[in-house]
Structures are given as C-alpha cells and as structure tokens.
Design a protein around this motif. Structure first.
Motif, PDB file in Angstrom:
ATOM      1  N   GLU A  14       0.855  -1.202   0.000  1.00  0.00           N
ATOM      2  CA  GLU A  14       0.000   0.000   0.000  1.00  0.00           C
ATOM      3  C   GLU A  14       0.885   1.244   0.000  1.00  0.00           C
ATOM      4  OE1 GLU A  14      -3.175  -0.065  -0.260  1.00  0.00           O
ATOM      5  OE2 GLU A  14      -3.586  -2.168   0.147  1.00  0.00           O
ATOM      6  N   LYS A  15       1.689   1.365  -1.044  1.00  0.00           N
ATOM      7  CA  LYS A  15       2.661   2.465  -1.064  1.00  0.00           C
ATOM      8  C   LYS A  15       2.013   3.844  -1.005  1.00  0.00           C
ATOM      9  CE  LYS A  15       6.951   0.909  -2.628  1.00  0.00           C
ATOM     10  NZ  LYS A  15       7.295   0.036  -3.721  1.00  0.00           N
ATOM     11  N   ASP A  16       0.926   4.023  -1.792  1.00  0.00           N
ATOM     12  CA  ASP A  16       0.302   5.351  -1.852  1.00  0.00           C
ATOM     13  C   ASP A  16      -0.233   5.748  -0.480  1.00  0.00           C
ATOM     14  OD1 ASP A  16       0.938   5.404  -4.417  1.00  0.00           O
ATOM     15  OD2 ASP A  16      -1.080   4.931  -5.184  1.00  0.00           O
ATOM     16  N   LEU A  17      -0.920   4.775   0.134  1.00  0.00           N
ATOM     17  CA  LEU A  17      -1.480   5.001   1.466  1.00  0.00           C
ATOM     18  C   LEU A  17      -0.356   5.326   2.457  1.00  0.00           C
ATOM     19  CD1 LEU A  17      -4.331   4.715   2.665  1.00  0.00           C
ATOM     20  CD2 LEU A  17      -3.704   2.409   3.387  1.00  0.00           C
ATOM     21  N   SER A  18       0.713   4.544   2.380  1.00  0.00           N
ATOM     22  CA  SER A  18       1.833   4.750   3.305  1.00  0.00           C
ATOM     23  C   SER A  18       2.412   6.142   3.126  1.00  0.00           C
ATOM     24  CB  SER A  18       2.949   3.730   3.051  1.00  0.00           C
ATOM     25  OG  SER A  18       2.440   2.439   3.051  1.00  0.00           O
ATOM     26  N   THR A  19       2.575   6.567   1.868  1.00  0.00           N
ATOM     27  CA  THR A  19       3.155   7.887   1.620  1.00  0.00           C
ATOM     28  C   THR A  19       2.251   8.968   2.202  1.00  0.00           C
ATOM     29  OG1 THR A  19       3.957   6.928  -0.416  1.00  0.00           O
ATOM     30  CG2 THR A  19       4.251   9.300  -0.194  1.00  0.00           C
ATOM     31  N   ARG A  20       0.926   8.789   2.010  1.00  0.00           N
ATOM     32  CA  ARG A  20      -0.019   9.799   2.551  1.00  0.00           C
ATOM     33  C   ARG A  20       0.052   9.851   4.063  1.00  0.00           C
ATOM     34  NH1 ARG A  20      -3.482   8.283  -1.645  1.00  0.00           N
ATOM     35  NH2 ARG A  20      -4.907   7.076  -0.351  1.00  0.00           N
ATOM     36  N   LEU A  21       0.401   8.718   4.680  1.00  0.00           N
ATOM     37  CA  LEU A  21       0.514   8.691   6.148  1.00  0.00           C
ATOM     38  C   LEU A  21       1.920   9.071   6.614  1.00  0.00           C
ATOM     39  CD1 LEU A  21      -1.465   5.413   6.864  1.00  0.00           C
ATOM     40  CD2 LEU A  21      -2.123   7.700   7.583  1.00  0.00           C
ATOM     41  N   GLY A  22       2.734   9.452   5.655  1.00  0.00           N
ATOM     42  CA  GLY A  22       4.090   9.901   5.998  1.00  0.00           C
ATOM     43  C   GLY A  22       5.058   8.763   6.287  1.00  0.00           C
TER      44      GLY A  22
ATOM     45  N   VAL B 139      26.020   3.533  -3.568  1.00  0.00           N
ATOM     46  CA  VAL B 139      25.490   4.513  -4.529  1.00  0.00           C
ATOM     47  C   VAL B 139      24.157   4.004  -5.096  1.00  0.00           C
ATOM     48  CG1 VAL B 139      25.877   5.505  -6.842  1.00  0.00           C
ATOM     49  CG2 VAL B 139      27.742   5.475  -5.169  1.00  0.00           C
ATOM     50  N   GLN B 140      24.135   2.730  -5.454  1.00  0.00           N
ATOM     51  CA  GLN B 140      22.907   2.169  -6.034  1.00  0.00           C
ATOM     52  C   GLN B 140      21.780   2.129  -5.006  1.00  0.00           C
ATOM     53  OE1 GLN B 140      22.367   1.485  -9.213  1.00  0.00           O
ATOM     54  NE2 GLN B 140      24.470   2.062  -9.737  1.00  0.00           N
ATOM     55  N   LEU B 141      22.118   1.822  -3.762  1.00  0.00           N
ATOM     56  CA  LEU B 141      21.078   1.784  -2.724  1.00  0.00           C
ATOM     57  C   LEU B 141      20.512   3.180  -2.464  1.00  0.00           C
ATOM     58  CD1 LEU B 141      22.625  -0.719  -0.129  1.00  0.00           C
ATOM     59  CD2 LEU B 141      20.718  -1.130  -1.681  1.00  0.00           C
ATOM     60  N   ASP B 142      21.330   4.192  -2.697  1.00  0.00           N
ATOM     61  CA  ASP B 142      20.880   5.582  -2.501  1.00  0.00           C
ATOM     62  C   ASP B 142      20.187   6.134  -3.739  1.00  0.00           C
ATOM     63  OD1 ASP B 142      22.000   5.488  -0.037  1.00  0.00           O
ATOM     64  OD2 ASP B 142      23.833   6.561  -0.569  1.00  0.00           O
ATOM     65  N   GLY B 143      19.896   5.270  -4.705  1.00  0.00           N
ATOM     66  CA  GLY B 143      19.479   5.724  -6.050  1.00  0.00           C
ATOM     67  C   GLY B 143      18.267   6.619  -6.181  1.00  0.00           C
ATOM     68  N   GLY B 144      17.851   7.278  -5.122  1.00  0.00           N
ATOM     69  CA  GLY B 144      16.774   8.274  -5.192  1.00  0.00           C
ATOM     70  C   GLY B 144      15.485   7.673  -5.713  1.00  0.00           C
ATOM     71  N   HIS B 145      14.783   8.449  -6.546  1.00  0.00           N
ATOM     72  CA  HIS B 145      13.495   8.046  -7.085  1.00  0.00           C
ATOM     73  C   HIS B 145      13.563   6.768  -7.897  1.00  0.00           C
ATOM     74  CE1 HIS B 145      10.443  10.414  -5.733  1.00  0.00           C
ATOM     75  NE2 HIS B 145      10.125  11.117  -6.798  1.00  0.00           N
ATOM     76  N   ASP B 146      14.745   6.544  -8.461  1.00  0.00           N
ATOM     77  CA  ASP B 146      14.948   5.369  -9.302  1.00  0.00           C
ATOM     78  C   ASP B 146      14.705   4.075  -8.529  1.00  0.00           C
ATOM     79  OD1 ASP B 146      15.437   6.352 -11.664  1.00  0.00           O
ATOM     80  OD2 ASP B 146      17.569   5.812 -11.776  1.00  0.00           O
ATOM     81  N   ASN B 147      14.780   4.163  -7.223  1.00  0.00           N
ATOM     82  CA  ASN B 147      14.635   2.952  -6.412  1.00  0.00           C
ATOM     83  C   ASN B 147      13.193   2.674  -6.014  1.00  0.00           C
ATOM     84  OD1 ASN B 147      17.274   2.447  -6.608  1.00  0.00           O
ATOM     85  ND2 ASN B 147      17.780   2.656  -4.449  1.00  0.00           N
ATOM     86  N   ASP B 148      12.291   3.479  -6.560  1.00  0.00           N
ATOM     87  CA  ASP B 148      10.884   3.240  -6.353  1.00  0.00           C
ATOM     88  C   ASP B 148      10.534   1.822  -6.786  1.00  0.00           C
ATOM     89  OD1 ASP B 148       8.920   4.713  -5.362  1.00  0.00           O
ATOM     90  OD2 ASP B 148       8.012   5.185  -7.302  1.00  0.00           O
ATOM     91  N   SER B 149       9.821   1.097  -5.967  1.00  0.00           N
ATOM     92  CA  SER B 149       9.416  -0.281  -6.300  1.00  0.00           C
ATOM     93  C   SER B 149      10.579  -1.243  -6.444  1.00  0.00           C
ATOM     94  CB  SER B 149       8.575  -0.338  -7.573  1.00  0.00           C
ATOM     95  OG  SER B 149       7.461   0.472  -7.443  1.00  0.00           O
ATOM     96  N   LEU B 150      11.690  -0.899  -5.834  1.00  0.00           N
ATOM     97  CA  LEU B 150      12.843  -1.795  -5.820  1.00  0.00           C
ATOM     98  C   LEU B 150      13.160  -2.099  -4.354  1.00  0.00           C
ATOM     99  CD1 LEU B 150      14.860  -2.821  -7.999  1.00  0.00           C
ATOM    100  CD2 LEU B 150      16.363  -0.973  -7.299  1.00  0.00           C
ATOM    101  N   LEU B 151      13.117  -3.374  -4.007  1.00  0.00           N
ATOM    102  CA  LEU B 151      13.413  -3.740  -2.617  1.00  0.00           C
ATOM    103  C   LEU B 151      14.698  -4.564  -2.599  1.00  0.00           C
ATOM    104  CD1 LEU B 151      12.454  -3.872   0.388  1.00  0.00           C
ATOM    105  CD2 LEU B 151      11.301  -6.011  -0.219  1.00  0.00           C
ATOM    106  N   PHE B 152      15.620  -4.159  -1.736  1.00  0.00           N
ATOM    107  CA  PHE B 152      16.888  -4.858  -1.610  1.00  0.00           C
ATOM    108  C   PHE B 152      16.810  -5.735  -0.361  1.00  0.00           C
ATOM    109  CE2 PHE B 152      21.262  -4.828   0.130  1.00  0.00           C
ATOM    110  CZ  PHE B 152      21.916  -5.429  -0.942  1.00  0.00           C
ATOM    111  N   ILE B 153      17.069  -7.031  -0.516  1.00  0.00           N
ATOM    112  CA  ILE B 153      17.094  -7.922   0.658  1.00  0.00           C
ATOM    113  C   ILE B 153      18.472  -8.578   0.714  1.00  0.00           C
ATOM    114  CG2 ILE B 153      16.010  -9.847   1.876  1.00  0.00           C
ATOM    115  CD1 ILE B 153      13.468  -9.407   0.355  1.00  0.00           C
ATOM    116  N   ALA B 154      19.114  -8.446   1.857  1.00  0.00           N
ATOM    117  CA  ALA B 154      20.438  -9.034   2.009  1.00  0.00           C
ATOM    118  C   ALA B 154      20.394 -10.074   3.119  1.00  0.00           C
ATOM    119  CB  ALA B 154      21.441  -7.939   2.367  1.00  0.00           C
TER     120      ALA B 154
END
Ligand code: ATP
Length: 269
Positions: free
Chosen positions: A39-47, A143-158
């Motif tokens: 629920e990304k949109d909802l989450s963003t609206r809730l800050g 650098v890639q993890l900090d990729g700003g808007h480009d990382n939208d919908s990208l989840l990194f799991i280590a």
C-alpha cells in the motif's frame, strides 16, 4: 552483454505460510512491512517511507532465502538473486560494474526484489575487507542503494550469517531499514517446519505422534536440516520398497545426521 547475475530468477510457488518457526513478533513485523510495500500510496499519505532494504541475519539453513522469495512473491515482484562472493573479483572494476548492471536490470523489471546472500562478502567492514577493489564495489553498492526516485518499487534484501562483519555505512537506515534475526527454531518452530515438509508425503497412520517426537528429538536442527531429514527418510522408505514413511525411516535419517554432526547443542537455547 547480460551476465547471469542480472537476470530475474523464476520464483518457487511459496508464501510466508511455507516458512516455519518464525516468532509471532517477527511474523507481525514482516506482515507490517509487506502491507507498507503493498500500500505504497497510502503509506506515503501517512508519511511512512516504504523500506528500501531489509537484512536477514542468522545461522545457515534457517530459511533466509526462503523468506526473501516469499516476500518477493507476496508483493508480486520479479526476483534477482545472487551471492555476495559473485561480486568480489580480481579484475579491476568488474565487481562495481556487476553491481551497476544488476540494479539497472532490476529497475527495468520493477517491481523487483534484489536478493544478495552472503552479503558480508560484498559489504564487509572496509578495513577488514581490505583491498581497493572491494572498497570500490561496496561504494558502488551504496550509490545504487541511494538511487533516489529510481529505487521506487525496488526492494533490496540481504542475508548473512555474519552481521558483525558488515560495514556500518551499509547498515544505515535508508539503505537497510529493517533487520530481522532468523534464529534456529525452538521445539514449536521445529514442529511447524516439520509439518510444512510433511505435507504431500505419505506417512504412516500414527504420523501425528511420530512428528511430535521428531520435533522434540531434533534440538539444534535448522530448517534445512529438518528438510534433509525428510529426504533421507523418504529414500529409506523407497529402499525398503514401501510407499509410506515410518518411524524407522526417521530413526535412520536421525542417526545419519547426528553421526555426521558433532557440534549440535543438547538443549534448546
Ligand atoms: P544460508 O544461510 O546457508 O544461505 P538460508 O538461511 O538462506 O541458508 P534456506 O536456503 O532458505 O536457508 O533454506 C534451505 C532449505 O531448507 C529451504 O529451501 C527449505 O526447504 C528448508 N528450510 C529452511 N528453513 C526453513 C523454514 N524456516 N521453514 C521451512 N523450511 C525451511
């Protein structure tokens, strides 16, 4: 040219239900994380900022890879997976360029999960890791993890067995937002894992008591070891020309495992 690291892997048909032995608290935290991601949109609206990175740490064979796959499936993401050691190359610049191309491909197939097992090989403490090359590769990862808007919908799991080895910069919130400790299962957890692996197998009539016994007598076993017990027990049944697994098959499998292991604890932690 694409290397095999930067290709999405087919996901097995698993959900969180297939990962046994997680504590109630951890299950709750994971479900909450998933709902924020779904629920990304909802989450963003809730800050609430959706998490960018998740760390799974704990002993080998406890289901970290399984959990990463289940998370990817729950959020309908493509799955890119590799091991940290695949980035540690002798040739100058190769590690960093592999990191770049992995993120680039994953961004093309969003939503995506990038899963890196044994991440300590890639994101170990700079001093301990040594070597200019390792440092360049880690810097590229940051650098890639900090990729700003480009990382939208990208989840990194280590995932790692050695959390203590990881570089502080890598663990910073915004890069790794949640850390989950995946431990060896206790008796209740072992029973859950045993039930998962018993599904779809032909077991003798008094299976319920037999599986309960098995959970009690496997102190210190990881999920991977419990899964291996079922494989060995099934093979033992086949060798005896039976189509049902009986207690003696598990006894045989237990003997094989215990004889091959000397460091197992004698009681639950
Ligand atoms: P490693 O640290 O060695 O990479 P891991 O923690 O990633 O190990 P997995 O690769 O997920 O462990 O586990 C290997 C196999 O063991 C799984 O595919 C599954 O069959 C079984 N298994 C491990 N843990 C669990 C669990 N918690 N629930 C159910 N099955 C499990």
């Amino acid at each position: 040219m694409k290397n095999s690291l930067s290709q999405a892997r087919p996901l097995p048909d698993i959900t969180l239900e297939d990962v046994g032995g997680l504590s109630d608290e951890m299950k709750e935290d994971i479900l909450q994380t998933l709902s924020i991601l779904k629920e990304k949109d909802l989450s963003t609206r809730l800050g609430i900022e959706p998490p960018r990175g998740i760390l799974l740490y704990g002993p080998p064979g406890t289901g970290k890879t399984l959990l990463a796959q289940a998370i990817a499936r729950e959020i309908g993401a493509s799955f890119f997976s590799s091991s940290g050691s695949a980035f540690t190359e002798l040739f100058v610049g190769v590690g960093a360029s592999r990191v770049r191309s992995l993120f680039k491909e994953a961004r093309k197939q969003k939503p995506a999960v990038i899963f890196i097992d044994e991440v300590d090989a890639l994101a170990g403490r700079r001093k301990a890791q040594g070597g200019e090359e390792g440092e360049k590769t880690l810097t590229e990862l940051l650098v890639q993890l900090d990729g700003g808007h480009d990382n939208d919908s990208l989840l990194f799991i280590a995932a790692t067995n050695r959390r203590d080895m990881l570089d502080e910069a890598f663990l910073r919130p915004g890069r790794i937002d949640f850390s989950f400790h995946v431990t060896l299962p206790d008796a209740k957890g072992r029973k859950e894992i045993i039930d998962i692996h018993a599904k779809g197998r032909n077991l003798t009539d008094n299976a319920a008591a037999m599986l309960l016994d098995l959970a009690e007598s496997t102190v210190g076993f990881s999920g991977a070891e419990l899964s291996a017990l079922f494989e060995t027990a099934s093979r033992s049944a086949i060798r005896s020309g039976r189509d049902t697994i009986e207690k003696k098959d598990f006894d045989y499998a237990l003997d094989r495992t215990i004889l091959g292991t000397t460091t197992r604890p004698l009681a639950d932690p």
